[in-house]
Write a protein that holds these residues in place. Structure first.
Motif, PDB file in Angstrom:
ATOM      1  N   TYR A 168      -5.212   6.319   6.644  1.00  0.00           N
ATOM      2  CA  TYR A 168      -4.228   5.296   7.001  1.00  0.00           C
ATOM      3  C   TYR A 168      -4.732   4.403   8.130  1.00  0.00           C
ATOM      4  CZ  TYR A 168       0.093   3.089   8.561  1.00  0.00           C
ATOM      5  OH  TYR A 168       1.037   2.168   8.928  1.00  0.00           O
ATOM      6  N   ASN A 227       5.813   8.424   4.699  1.00  0.00           N
ATOM      7  CA  ASN A 227       4.833   7.753   3.855  1.00  0.00           C
ATOM      8  C   ASN A 227       3.518   7.542   4.589  1.00  0.00           C
ATOM      9  OD1 ASN A 227       6.035   6.627   1.080  1.00  0.00           O
ATOM     10  ND2 ASN A 227       7.667   6.755   2.600  1.00  0.00           N
ATOM     11  N   ARG A 228       3.597   7.233   5.858  1.00  0.00           N
ATOM     12  CA  ARG A 228       2.401   6.995   6.660  1.00  0.00           C
ATOM     13  C   ARG A 228       1.520   8.231   6.721  1.00  0.00           C
ATOM     14  NH1 ARG A 228      -0.248   7.375  11.304  1.00  0.00           N
ATOM     15  NH2 ARG A 228      -0.555   5.626  12.737  1.00  0.00           N
ATOM     16  N   LYS A 235      -0.660   9.239   3.619  1.00  0.00           N
ATOM     17  CA  LYS A 235      -1.689   8.317   3.159  1.00  0.00           C
ATOM     18  C   LYS A 235      -3.014   8.653   3.837  1.00  0.00           C
ATOM     19  CE  LYS A 235       0.606   5.558   0.392  1.00  0.00           C
ATOM     20  NZ  LYS A 235       0.255   5.435  -1.032  1.00  0.00           N
ATOM     21  N   TRP A 284       0.830  -1.208   0.000  1.00  0.00           N
ATOM     22  CA  TRP A 284       0.000   0.000   0.000  1.00  0.00           C
ATOM     23  C   TRP A 284       0.866   1.260   0.000  1.00  0.00           C
ATOM     24  CZ3 TRP A 284      -2.423   3.277   4.132  1.00  0.00           C
ATOM     25  CH2 TRP A 284      -3.510   4.004   3.645  1.00  0.00           C
ATOM     26  N   LEU A 285       1.940   1.233   0.800  1.00  0.00           N
ATOM     27  CA  LEU A 285       2.834   2.384   0.828  1.00  0.00           C
ATOM     28  C   LEU A 285       3.554   2.568  -0.499  1.00  0.00           C
ATOM     29  CD1 LEU A 285       4.423   2.041   4.405  1.00  0.00           C
ATOM     30  CD2 LEU A 285       2.632   3.621   3.674  1.00  0.00           C
ATOM     31  N   LYS A 296       3.370   6.211  -4.701  1.00  0.00           N
ATOM     32  CA  LYS A 296       4.404   6.708  -3.794  1.00  0.00           C
ATOM     33  C   LYS A 296       4.553   8.225  -3.907  1.00  0.00           C
ATOM     34  CE  LYS A 296       7.226   3.737  -5.582  1.00  0.00           C
ATOM     35  NZ  LYS A 296       8.397   2.915  -5.940  1.00  0.00           N
TER      36      LYS A 296
END
Length: 394
Positions: A367, A360-361, A364, A242-243, A247
């Protein structure tokens, strides 16, 4: 009306290192420009020509009046050849947009009190949080304002305070502190729903301290099923995939270092197994981290404080706990694969793992919701199951 301003030393002592940063915030992400800063920049004699191409007017709101235009390398158009901001150099901090003035500084309000923090998506912030000895010394000041804020429920205050105490209980292994917090959150679920009085949290906290002291908490943790490689792998690959989807540009080369280190652990059939990551953790990462015994307790202290645990997004206390353990698990996996790749872990490597994951978290959307769904699919929706993410981490 008098309220508190709470500021940890990791905030007080933070200072941007500009062009020396490993992953500059002037690259690869949407930099919002407020209306006032936009107009002042266009009016500045030394900046107005650059601004014509470096800024794009979007007029979404006064706070997002324009965005910075990034070049082919993902850099803000105001950077000079030394990666320094020309706005700051030629006009001073006062002309910077609100985003550039404040990042990575953040703050949240609880019942009218202001709690200041830093985002782990900044490498220098991560350095302060994870490695400063006095990082969590708190400075408290009295401030005055008449703004109305929703009061923090008593159950949430108690759940937070007791979680900190359980996490930092002297001579107690980290995994047992987390086990105790997980049990406490089951009680917090019921108190939040009104099924139990807040005193139930007081009673459960005292019981957990007693269980820790007499060894029963360790017996409880040791009794979990240790054969969890398949479930752990499902959780890891789901989150990492998913990450990797859509991107973000910022820090992409650093993120790819981690991807490459993961792929390097593949077997002859190009399969990556949890057993290999767990072996990398035990044989490479743990020895390399022996000089940083406080690393994860510092991270979790930051996490509880920064995320306003257990009131995280719209999650229940137990869901917030499960997401926290998943975050911890992912960081362990990152450190494990990088430790094998680099044949050890420098301070730079450690910072990269924490910073890249949180960069990255945080970019999103939804999340937490996605993570809770993944954990349910992987059968990690109960306390005994989620704690198995820690079963091979020691």
């Amino acid at each position: 009306m008098k309220h508190l301003l709470v500021r940890p030393q990791f905030v007080t002592q933070f200072s941007c290192i500009g062009g020396d940063c490993e992953d500059s915030c002037c690259y690869g992400w949407n930099i919002h420009i407020d209306k006032q800063s936009y107009k002042k920049t266009l009016a500045h004699n030394e900046l107005k020509e650059i601004a014509k191409t470096a800024l794009k007017k979007v007029k979404k709101s006064d706070g997002v009046w324009a965005t910075a235009v990034l070049n082919d390398n993902g850099a803000c158009g105001f950077l000079d050849t030394n990666n320094l901001c020309q706005i700051h150099a030629k006009a001073g901090e006062s002309l910077l947009s609100d985003t550039c003035k404040t990042y990575p500084r953040m703050a949240h309000m609880r019942g009218g009190d202001r709690y200041e923090s830093l985002s782990l998506s900044c490498p220098e912030a991560a350095r302060n949080i994870l490695f400063r000895d006095d990082a969590f010394s708190l400075e408290r000041q009295t401030i005055n304002h008449n703004r109305a804020f929703k009061a923090t429920p008593l159950w949430a205050q108690k759940a937070y305070d007791y979680s900190i105490q359980l996490l930092l209980k002297p001579e107690q292994p980290l995994e047992l502190g987390l086990t105790a917090i997980g049990i406490l959150m089951k009680t917090a679920d019921r108190v939040a729903l009104g099924e139990l009085d807040t005193m139930a949290l007081d009673n459960m906290f005292l019981q957990l301290v007693a269980l820790s002291d007499n060894g029963q908490l360790k017996q409880h943790f040791d009794g979990f099923n240790q054969n969890t490689d398949e479930h752990q792998m499902h959780a890891f690959t789901s989150i990492q995939l998913w990450l990797n989807t859509n991107k973000i540009r910022r820090g992409r080369s650093r993120f790819e270092q981690i991807n490459q280190a993961i792929c390097a652990l593949a077997d002859d059939k190009q399969n990556i197994r949890m057993a290999s990551i767990n072996q990398a953790w035990k044989e490479s990462a743990l020895p390399a981290l022996s000089g940083h015994p406080q690393l994860f307790s510092r991270y979790l202290c930051y996490y509880l404080y920064h995320m306003q645990f257990p009131q995280v997004d719209t999650l229940t206390p137990s869901e917030a706990f499960r997401v926290m353990l998943l975050d911890l698990f992912m960081l362990r996996c990152y450190l494990a694969v990088i430790a094998v790749s680099k044949q050890g872990l420098s301070e730079h490597d450690i910072i990269m793992c924490f910073q890249v994951y949180h960069t990255n978290r945080q970019h999103k959307a939804n999340y937490s919701q996605y993570v809770t769904e993944i954990l349910a699919q992987a059968k990690f929706d109960e306390l005994a199951a989620i704690l198995t993410l820690l079963s091979k981490a020691n």
